[in-house]
Design an enzyme around this catalytic site. Structure first.
Site, PDB file in Angstrom:
ATOM      1  N   GLU A   1      57.296  42.955  83.454  1.00 14.38           N
ATOM      2  CA  GLU A   1      55.632  42.362  83.242  1.00 14.38           C
ATOM      3  C   GLU A   1      55.667  41.000  82.515  1.00 14.38           C
ATOM      4  O   GLU A   1      56.438  40.771  81.867  1.00 14.38           O
ATOM      5  CB  GLU A   1      55.012  43.668  82.653  1.00 14.38           C
ATOM      6  CG  GLU A   1      53.818  43.198  81.850  1.00 14.38           C
ATOM      7  CD  GLU A   1      52.742  43.285  83.045  1.00 14.38           C
ATOM      8  OE1 GLU A   1      52.689  42.619  84.113  1.00 14.38           O
ATOM      9  OE2 GLU A   1      51.670  43.993  82.779  1.00 14.38           O
TER      10      GLU A   1
ATOM     11  N   ASP B   1      48.729  43.250  77.469  1.00 15.76           N
ATOM     12  CA  ASP B   1      47.359  42.992  76.873  1.00 15.76           C
ATOM     13  C   ASP B   1      46.985  44.265  76.294  1.00 15.76           C
ATOM     14  O   ASP B   1      47.097  44.957  75.153  1.00 15.76           O
ATOM     15  CB  ASP B   1      46.662  42.268  77.780  1.00 15.76           C
ATOM     16  CG  ASP B   1      45.346  41.780  77.012  1.00 15.76           C
ATOM     17  OD1 ASP B   1      44.942  41.827  75.845  1.00 15.76           O
ATOM     18  OD2 ASP B   1      44.419  40.960  77.780  1.00 15.76           O
TER      19      ASP B   1
HETATM   20  P1  IMP Z   1      46.478  44.890  80.586  1.00 13.41           P
HETATM   21  O1  IMP Z   1      46.667  45.443  81.649  1.00 13.41           O
HETATM   22  O2  IMP Z   1      45.518  44.531  79.861  1.00 13.41           O
HETATM   23  O3  IMP Z   1      47.877  44.892  79.621  1.00 13.41           O
HETATM   24  O4  IMP Z   1      46.915  43.481  81.370  1.00 13.41           O
HETATM   25  C1  IMP Z   1      48.000  43.170  82.073  1.00 13.41           C
HETATM   26  C2  IMP Z   1      47.774  41.827  83.182  1.00 13.41           C
HETATM   27  O5  IMP Z   1      46.785  41.044  82.728  1.00 13.41           O
HETATM   28  C3  IMP Z   1      49.009  40.858  83.035  1.00 13.41           C
HETATM   29  O6  IMP Z   1      50.269  41.236  83.708  1.00 13.41           O
HETATM   30  C4  IMP Z   1      48.429  39.585  82.902  1.00 13.41           C
HETATM   31  O7  IMP Z   1      48.477  39.278  84.593  1.00 13.41           O
HETATM   32  C5  IMP Z   1      47.128  39.746  82.663  1.00 13.41           C
HETATM   33  N1  IMP Z   1      46.863  39.040  81.328  1.00 13.41           N
HETATM   34  C6  IMP Z   1      46.672  39.586  80.240  1.00 13.41           C
HETATM   35  N2  IMP Z   1      46.472  38.821  79.151  1.00 13.41           N
HETATM   36  C7  IMP Z   1      46.916  37.706  79.708  1.00 13.41           C
HETATM   37  C8  IMP Z   1      46.810  36.279  79.291  1.00 13.41           C
HETATM   38  O8  IMP Z   1      46.532  36.145  77.938  1.00 13.41           O
HETATM   39  N3  IMP Z   1      46.907  35.426  80.136  1.00 13.41           N
HETATM   40  C9  IMP Z   1      47.004  35.654  81.550  1.00 13.41           C
HETATM   41  N4  IMP Z   1      47.145  36.596  81.814  1.00 13.41           N
HETATM   42  C10 IMP Z   1      46.757  37.593  80.983  1.00 13.41           C
END
Ligand code: IMP
Ligand code: MG
Length: 189
Positions: A114, A118
């Site tokens: 991954e 986030d």
């Molecule tokens: P989560 O499901 O919130 O953990 O987000 C995961 C996905 O969101 C990652 O695989 C990224 O594609 C996108 N993402 C999360 N934070 C960022 C960031 O700071 N920059 C760019 N993409 C992000």
């Protein structure tokens, strides 16, 4: 967290097409060094068995291609495509699997790669789906971890860097599909 603060702007990098980035969080040399270390860690962690490196597209495409070249044991590569963000910088909360690997997962050691963790929603959902396919083992390798995911139900065994709680772009990470090709990781203005 060790991050070199170097202001860059549209003048210093023609890839940015006029958009300024706030600072470089991780430069090319730091990324290359850490990816080499991760490759060694992963090679050591899997002394035997069928290793399938499963990249989560699109964000992991550069990281994965650098990483697998630092893993010095037999492996296979496949990809998953999930979407959770629209054009914004905040997670929509819904994670959709839009491409599913054709490779058999049962009995294999799966390393899910991954770009960044986030909210952790993407991983919670994908890990649950992949577990049902009865792999021999299932671990996470994330290039970046913001360490803010309160509801994350899985521990990432391999992490490149702890990331600042900023919106990051480059080295595969995008903002509205831009900036994936930056060779460094920068925070967006
Ligand atoms: P989560 O499901 O919130 O953990 O987000 C995961 C996905 O969101 C990652 O695989 C990224 O594609 C996108 N993402 C999360 N934070 C960022 C960031 O700071 N920059 C760019 N993409 C992000
Ligand atoms: Mg994205």
């Amino acid at each position: 967290m060790s991050s070199t603060v170097k202001p860059v702007g549209s003048k210093s990098d023609p890839r940015l097409s006029g958009r300024a980035v706030k600072r470089i969080a991780f430069d090319e040399a730091a990324i290359a060094k850490r990816v080499t270390e991760l490759g060694r860690e992963i090679t050591t962690a899997y002394p035997d068995g069928d290793l399938l490196v499963l990249g989560l597209l699109k964000g992991s495409f550069i990281f994965l291609s650098d990483l697998v070249r630092q893993i010095t044991r037999p492996l296979q590569v496949d990809f998953l495509v999930a979407t959770s963000y629209g054009d914004g910088t905040v997670s929509s909360g819904t994670v959709n699997l839009v491409y599913d690997p054709e490779t058999e997962l049962e009995g294999k050691d799966i390393l899910l790669v991954e770009d960044i963790i986030d909210s952790g929603r993407t991983l919670n959902r994908l890990m649950a789906i992949l577990k049902e396919r009865e792999p021999r083992s299932l671990e996470i390798c994330a290039l970046l971890h913001k360490r803010i995911a309160e509801g994350l139900r899985y521990n990432a065994k391999f992490v490149g860097f702890d990331a600042p709680n900023e919106f990051l772009v480059g080295y595969g990470l995008d903002h509205a599909e831009n900036f994936r090709h930056l060779p460094y990781i920068a925070s967006l203005q």
